[in-house]
Design a protein around this motif. Sequence first.
Motif, PDB file in Angstrom:
ATOM      1  N   ILE A 179      13.670  10.835  -0.649  1.00 23.18           N
ATOM      2  CA  ILE A 179      12.607  10.530   0.633  1.00 23.18           C
ATOM      3  C   ILE A 179      13.109   9.032   0.884  1.00 23.18           C
ATOM      4  O   ILE A 179      13.320   8.628   1.985  1.00 23.18           O
ATOM      5  CB  ILE A 179      11.192  10.632  -0.165  1.00 23.18           C
ATOM      6  N   MET A 180      13.343   8.122  -0.193  1.00 21.29           N
ATOM      7  CA  MET A 180      13.952   6.590   0.164  1.00 21.29           C
ATOM      8  C   MET A 180      15.256   6.739   0.912  1.00 21.29           C
ATOM      9  O   MET A 180      15.071   5.862   2.007  1.00 21.29           O
ATOM     10  CB  MET A 180      14.105   5.880  -0.936  1.00 21.29           C
ATOM     11  N   ILE A 181      15.790   7.560   0.812  1.00 27.41           N
ATOM     12  CA  ILE A 181      17.283   7.516   1.624  1.00 27.41           C
ATOM     13  C   ILE A 181      16.820   8.302   2.998  1.00 27.41           C
ATOM     14  O   ILE A 181      17.507   7.645   3.906  1.00 27.41           O
ATOM     15  CB  ILE A 181      18.310   8.569   0.753  1.00 27.41           C
ATOM     16  N   ASN A 182      16.389   9.171   3.061  1.00 34.92           N
ATOM     17  CA  ASN A 182      15.886   9.879   4.378  1.00 34.92           C
ATOM     18  C   ASN A 182      15.074   8.668   5.292  1.00 34.92           C
ATOM     19  O   ASN A 182      15.342   8.528   6.455  1.00 34.92           O
ATOM     20  CB  ASN A 182      14.934  11.107   4.228  1.00 34.92           C
ATOM     21  N   LEU A 183      14.225   7.876   4.456  1.00 36.33           N
ATOM     22  CA  LEU A 183      13.345   7.056   5.346  1.00 36.33           C
ATOM     23  C   LEU A 183      14.281   5.822   5.709  1.00 36.33           C
ATOM     24  O   LEU A 183      14.103   5.356   6.867  1.00 36.33           O
ATOM     25  CB  LEU A 183      12.438   6.415   4.432  1.00 36.33           C
ATOM     26  N   THR A 184      15.086   5.515   4.920  1.00 37.46           N
ATOM     27  CA  THR A 184      15.969   4.422   5.220  1.00 37.46           C
ATOM     28  C   THR A 184      16.886   4.688   6.586  1.00 37.46           C
ATOM     29  O   THR A 184      17.189   3.924   7.423  1.00 37.46           O
ATOM     30  CB  THR A 184      16.770   3.936   4.079  1.00 37.46           C
ATOM     31  N   ALA A 231       6.525   7.307   9.639  1.00 39.54           N
ATOM     32  CA  ALA A 231       7.590   7.961   8.952  1.00 39.54           C
ATOM     33  C   ALA A 231       7.181   7.524   7.526  1.00 39.54           C
ATOM     34  O   ALA A 231       7.517   8.455   6.393  1.00 39.54           O
ATOM     35  CB  ALA A 231       8.889   7.722   9.533  1.00 39.54           C
ATOM     36  N   ILE A 232       6.990   6.278   7.129  1.00 44.80           N
ATOM     37  CA  ILE A 232       6.794   5.829   5.975  1.00 44.80           C
ATOM     38  C   ILE A 232       5.460   6.429   5.099  1.00 44.80           C
ATOM     39  O   ILE A 232       5.435   6.896   4.074  1.00 44.80           O
ATOM     40  CB  ILE A 232       6.474   4.275   5.919  1.00 44.80           C
ATOM     41  N   MET A 233       4.486   6.343   5.981  1.00 46.57           N
ATOM     42  CA  MET A 233       3.238   7.058   5.743  1.00 46.57           C
ATOM     43  C   MET A 233       3.571   8.889   5.239  1.00 46.57           C
ATOM     44  O   MET A 233       2.959   9.104   4.271  1.00 46.57           O
ATOM     45  CB  MET A 233       2.249   7.108   6.563  1.00 46.57           C
ATOM     46  N   ALA A 234       4.360   9.391   5.825  1.00 50.70           N
ATOM     47  CA  ALA A 234       4.408  10.810   5.578  1.00 50.70           C
ATOM     48  C   ALA A 234       5.512  11.111   4.498  1.00 50.70           C
ATOM     49  O   ALA A 234       5.195  11.854   3.724  1.00 50.70           O
ATOM     50  CB  ALA A 234       5.206  11.381   7.113  1.00 50.70           C
ATOM     51  N   GLY A 235       6.465  10.098   4.342  1.00 50.15           N
ATOM     52  CA  GLY A 235       7.277  10.092   3.209  1.00 50.15           C
ATOM     53  C   GLY A 235       6.516   9.892   2.040  1.00 50.15           C
ATOM     54  O   GLY A 235       7.021  10.620   1.036  1.00 50.15           O
ATOM     55  N   THR A 236       5.729   8.758   1.708  1.00 51.94           N
ATOM     56  CA  THR A 236       5.414   8.500   0.529  1.00 51.94           C
ATOM     57  C   THR A 236       4.363   9.403   0.174  1.00 51.94           C
ATOM     58  O   THR A 236       3.803   9.682  -0.929  1.00 51.94           O
ATOM     59  CB  THR A 236       4.451   7.246   0.682  1.00 51.94           C
ATOM     60  N   ASP A 237       3.796  10.300   1.252  1.00 54.43           N
ATOM     61  CA  ASP A 237       2.739  11.506   0.893  1.00 54.43           C
ATOM     62  C   ASP A 237       3.580  12.815   0.743  1.00 54.43           C
ATOM     63  O   ASP A 237       2.758  13.707   0.496  1.00 54.43           O
ATOM     64  CB  ASP A 237       1.561  11.431   2.043  1.00 54.43           C
ATOM     65  N   SER A 238       4.670  12.496   0.835  1.00 52.29           N
ATOM     66  CA  SER A 238       5.594  13.994   0.723  1.00 52.29           C
ATOM     67  C   SER A 238       5.197  14.911   1.672  1.00 52.29           C
ATOM     68  O   SER A 238       4.964  16.294   1.337  1.00 52.29           O
ATOM     69  CB  SER A 238       5.554  14.416  -0.560  1.00 52.29           C
ATOM     70  N   THR A 250       0.840  -1.350   0.000  1.00 55.94           N
ATOM     71  CA  THR A 250      -0.108   0.059  -0.016  1.00 55.94           C
ATOM     72  C   THR A 250       0.805   1.043   0.012  1.00 55.94           C
ATOM     73  O   THR A 250       0.405   2.349  -0.317  1.00 55.94           O
ATOM     74  CB  THR A 250      -0.970  -0.157   1.247  1.00 55.94           C
ATOM     75  N   ARG A 251       2.082   1.093   0.341  1.00 60.88           N
ATOM     76  CA  ARG A 251       3.135   2.332   0.324  1.00 60.88           C
ATOM     77  C   ARG A 251       4.294   2.076  -0.481  1.00 60.88           C
ATOM     78  O   ARG A 251       5.500   2.531  -0.401  1.00 60.88           O
ATOM     79  CB  ARG A 251       3.566   2.600   1.625  1.00 60.88           C
ATOM     80  N   GLN A 252       3.820   1.325  -1.569  1.00 59.59           N
ATOM     81  CA  GLN A 252       4.931   1.052  -2.548  1.00 59.59           C
ATOM     82  C   GLN A 252       5.414   2.104  -3.377  1.00 59.59           C
ATOM     83  O   GLN A 252       4.589   3.131  -3.419  1.00 59.59           O
ATOM     84  CB  GLN A 252       4.764  -0.116  -3.655  1.00 59.59           C
ATOM     85  N   VAL A 253       6.668   2.075  -3.843  1.00 57.24           N
ATOM     86  CA  VAL A 253       7.230   3.068  -4.662  1.00 57.24           C
ATOM     87  C   VAL A 253       7.960   2.480  -5.895  1.00 57.24           C
ATOM     88  O   VAL A 253       8.125   1.144  -5.937  1.00 57.24           O
ATOM     89  CB  VAL A 253       8.571   4.115  -4.188  1.00 57.24           C
ATOM     90  N   GLY A 281      11.045   1.185 -12.735  1.00 54.41           N
ATOM     91  CA  GLY A 281      10.272   0.088 -13.237  1.00 54.41           C
ATOM     92  C   GLY A 281      10.240  -1.137 -12.061  1.00 54.41           C
ATOM     93  O   GLY A 281       9.466  -2.021 -12.530  1.00 54.41           O
ATOM     94  N   ALA A 282      10.949  -1.046 -11.113  1.00 51.01           N
ATOM     95  CA  ALA A 282      11.046  -1.984  -9.941  1.00 51.01           C
ATOM     96  C   ALA A 282      10.079  -1.411  -8.804  1.00 51.01           C
ATOM     97  O   ALA A 282      10.170  -0.379  -8.310  1.00 51.01           O
ATOM     98  CB  ALA A 282      12.257  -2.340  -9.326  1.00 51.01           C
TER      99      ALA A 282
END
Length: 338
Positions: free
Chosen positions: A265-270, A246-253, A33-36, A40-41
């Motif tokens: 965003i991916m780097i910051n979340l990781t 954090a993932i919910m906020a990150g994927t919603d910017s 549900t929070r995929q990016v 293409g991956a």
Amino acid sequence: MIRSKEARRRAVYVAQILGVTGAYYLSGRLGLTRQVVVDGAVVTPLWPPTGISLAALLYFGARIWPGIALGALFTVSAIGDAFTWSRMGIVLGNTLAPLAAYALLRKVGFRNELARLRDGVCLVFLGAFAGMLVSATAGSVMLLLDDKVPSGRFWLVWASWWAGDAMGVLVVTPVLLVLRRVRRPRLDERWAEACVLAVAVVLAGLISTRSSLSMIYLVFPVIIWAALRFQLPGSAPCALVVSVLAIMAGTDSLGPFAGHTLMEIMINLTVLNACVALTALLLGAIVAEHQNIRRETEHAVVELEALVEQLAPLPGPPSGRYDDGPPGAPRQGGRPAQ
């Protein structure tokens, strides 16, 4: 009697396989549900099935691997329409990765209680960082061979895949391991403190991940509080809550993630999820280890006191062998004085 025991054992085994399969599939659908999409991956900042798979192996042993394979098969099949050889390779990698992590942990004598610092370190570096290299490499290579990822972006996809799988182990596995030791709490002052801690971690997580003032590190005092007072049973759920928010906020910017590219965003979340998970896991393990050492020391002192009492001479009447007494009085074992 023998047949009934064997049938019962097989029924329990099948139920365990189906339970792991269902947990893998449901957590995978939840993670998607929070995929990016990275070149293409399809990747996720946190992939819960890896944490569930490793926890299942630590609970039930390597014989539970068919449940992991079936869960991975159903999850990968639900992503696209056609099932290709590349998807089969991804299923194989997702099955072998937790098995590799499990084998590494068992080789170094890992204990599920996570009551030692070495267990926390092994889970981080062997279970998460080393074990998930298998799934990230297998998945990225399969996508590259299937022409779904450009060769120049291979390492970017690989790093995103590895980070999501590793975060699943760091965040989800500790929570599942401590659930087995959870008992009904007593209604005392620690219960009230736990309620206050639960409210604090939610508020701190919402403020730090959705405020534009870049207060992302506000969550760390709460994580430290949970680890110091409740060890891993308190810090592991708090880390999970913070990571999900954090993932919910990150994927919603939202909040500190607004205005950044997808890769930023991916780097910051990781980085954030890794720091939160490491703080909760290692600090909780350190506190638990120190408490175990203190209890063992107190027990040793009690045993030493009991041993000293056993070896000490019993109190009795004073011996008269060296009692001089008044002149002329008879001495014990001798004749009257002349």
